[in-house]
Design an enzyme around this catalytic site. Structure first.
Site, PDB file in Angstrom:
ATOM      1  N   LYS A  90      37.843 -48.414  15.440  1.00 27.89           N
ATOM      2  CA  LYS A  90      37.143 -47.174  15.051  1.00 27.89           C
ATOM      3  C   LYS A  90      35.859 -47.498  14.277  1.00 27.89           C
ATOM      4  O   LYS A  90      34.833 -46.820  14.432  1.00 27.89           O
ATOM      5  CB  LYS A  90      38.089 -46.300  14.213  1.00 27.89           C
ATOM      6  CG  LYS A  90      37.458 -45.059  13.616  1.00 27.89           C
ATOM      7  CD  LYS A  90      37.051 -44.006  14.641  1.00 27.89           C
ATOM      8  CE  LYS A  90      36.344 -42.852  13.942  1.00 27.89           C
ATOM      9  NZ  LYS A  90      35.901 -41.817  14.852  1.00 27.89           N
ATOM     10  N   LYS A 148      30.690 -42.798   4.694  1.00 25.70           N
ATOM     11  CA  LYS A 148      31.942 -43.510   4.366  1.00 25.70           C
ATOM     12  C   LYS A 148      32.258 -44.555   5.444  1.00 25.70           C
ATOM     13  O   LYS A 148      32.577 -45.702   5.156  1.00 25.70           O
ATOM     14  CB  LYS A 148      33.067 -42.469   4.253  1.00 25.70           C
ATOM     15  CG  LYS A 148      34.460 -43.009   4.090  1.00 25.70           C
ATOM     16  CD  LYS A 148      35.458 -42.711   5.185  1.00 25.70           C
ATOM     17  CE  LYS A 148      35.389 -41.533   6.058  1.00 25.70           C
ATOM     18  NZ  LYS A 148      36.296 -41.468   7.166  1.00 25.70           N
TER      19      LYS A 148
END
Ligand code: NAP
Length: 290
Positions: A168, A236
């Site tokens: 991811k 993030k």
């Protein structure tokens, strides 16, 4: 009937949980802000007032939360209150090392934990067509497939705990770079007075075409930055990928540059906008109206 406790009913978790209800699962939802739990109840799910109540009788616990500390806090409660043996699927995007740690902590207490971050955006969550990269044990992956088949169209077991999050992180690196270059191309085209919609139509059909262009090109042109995927979440994720790249001793020079641009957008107060707001940043840097 399989009972799924679903914790975190935001932009992604809300539609994913609703799709599980529609597919016939018994879903008990919990969200920090109760209004989002109510929406699930209106669609046929059950609501809980806390994590402990949601997970007590669940066969599967699913989480969809913003960041590593949120997942750590919620899974600590899950491990305290769910039945040992329960399958725990974390769909959130968090640090690979934290995912591996949480899986080990869970295993010590008899829980089977998978990291299963998703890609495909809000529309993918609504349509049940997410792409899911899964880290964990073979048997746990096999047991989770009936849940994955409802929320996703592609689910691949990519390795042991944490491996899903590593994949991811690579996904977020690629998407950020794509978005930034798309933003630069649109500002460039506008500066030359070209009809941007016509330009996107032809770019779409050639080698420059991409899912990013399909999904975000026209919203950049329309300056519509309603999220979607918030800048602060992509910021993030760039922290995750730059940290993990450093750990592996590899360099990601373009990724590092885009990470700085996303951080600048957030610092300028645009953290709540969709990540396609990179267009607005490039416009401002070019002295043009965003
Ligand atoms: P979101 O809309 O902010 O949803 C997160 C939910 O978690 C919110 O409903 C929030 O509750 C709840 N929450 C936050 N902190 C919590 C805590 N400490 N304890 C309990 N609940 C908490 O975010 P999202 O866009 O769905 O993203 C969720 C995850 O999916 C992130 O890791 C993101 O990176 C990833 N992701 C997002 C997308 C996308 O396109 N949006 C795509 C792929 C992956 P409140 O209602 O109280 O805020």
């Amino acid at each position: 009937m399989t009972t799924v406790a679903f914790i975190g009913l935001g932009i992604m978790g809300g539609p994913m949980a609703a799709n599980l209800v529609a597919a016939g699962f018994d879903v008990i939802g919990y969200n920090r802000t109760p209004a989002k739990t109510e929406r699930l109840v209106e669609r046929g799910g059950r609501g809980a007032d806390g994590v402990a109540e949601a997970v007590r009788d669940a066969d599967v616990v699913a989480t969809m939360l913003p960041d590593s500390p949120d997942v750590r806090a919620v899974l600590t409660e899950v491990f305290a209150h769910a039945r040992p043996g329960t399958l725990v699927i974390d769909f959130s995007t968090i640090r690979p090392d934290v995912a591996a740690e949480l899986a080990a902590e869970g295993a010590e207490r008899g829980f089977r934990v998978l990291d299963a971050p998703v890609s495909g955006g809000e529309q993918g969550a609504i349509d049940g067509t997410l792409s899911i990269a899964v880290g964990g044990a073979d048997r746990d992956f096999a047991d989770a497939v009936p849940v994955f088949e409802v929320v996703g169209a592609t689910m691949v077991h990519v390795g042991p705990s944490g491996a899903g999050q590593t994949v991811k992180a690579a996904n977020q690196l690629i998407v950020a770079g794509n978005l930034q270059l798309l933003a630069e191309a649109i500002v460039f085209l506008e500066a030359h007075g070209v009809d941007t919609n016509a330009a996107l139509q032809v770019l779409r059909a050639g080698m420059a075409g991409s899912v990013v262009l399909e999904r975000k090109g026209s919203s950049m042109v329309a300056r519509d930055f309603e999220p979607g995927f918030r800048v602060e979440l992509h910021d993030k994720d760039m922290g995750i990928v730059t940290g993990a790249a450093r750990e592996a001793g590899v360099v990601i020079p373009l990724g590092a540059a885009v990470a700085q641009l996303l951080a600048a957008l957030k610092a300028q107060g645009d953290g709540g906008l969709d990540h396609s707001a990179l267009y607005a940043l490039v416009s401002r840097l070019s002295g043009r109206d965003a």
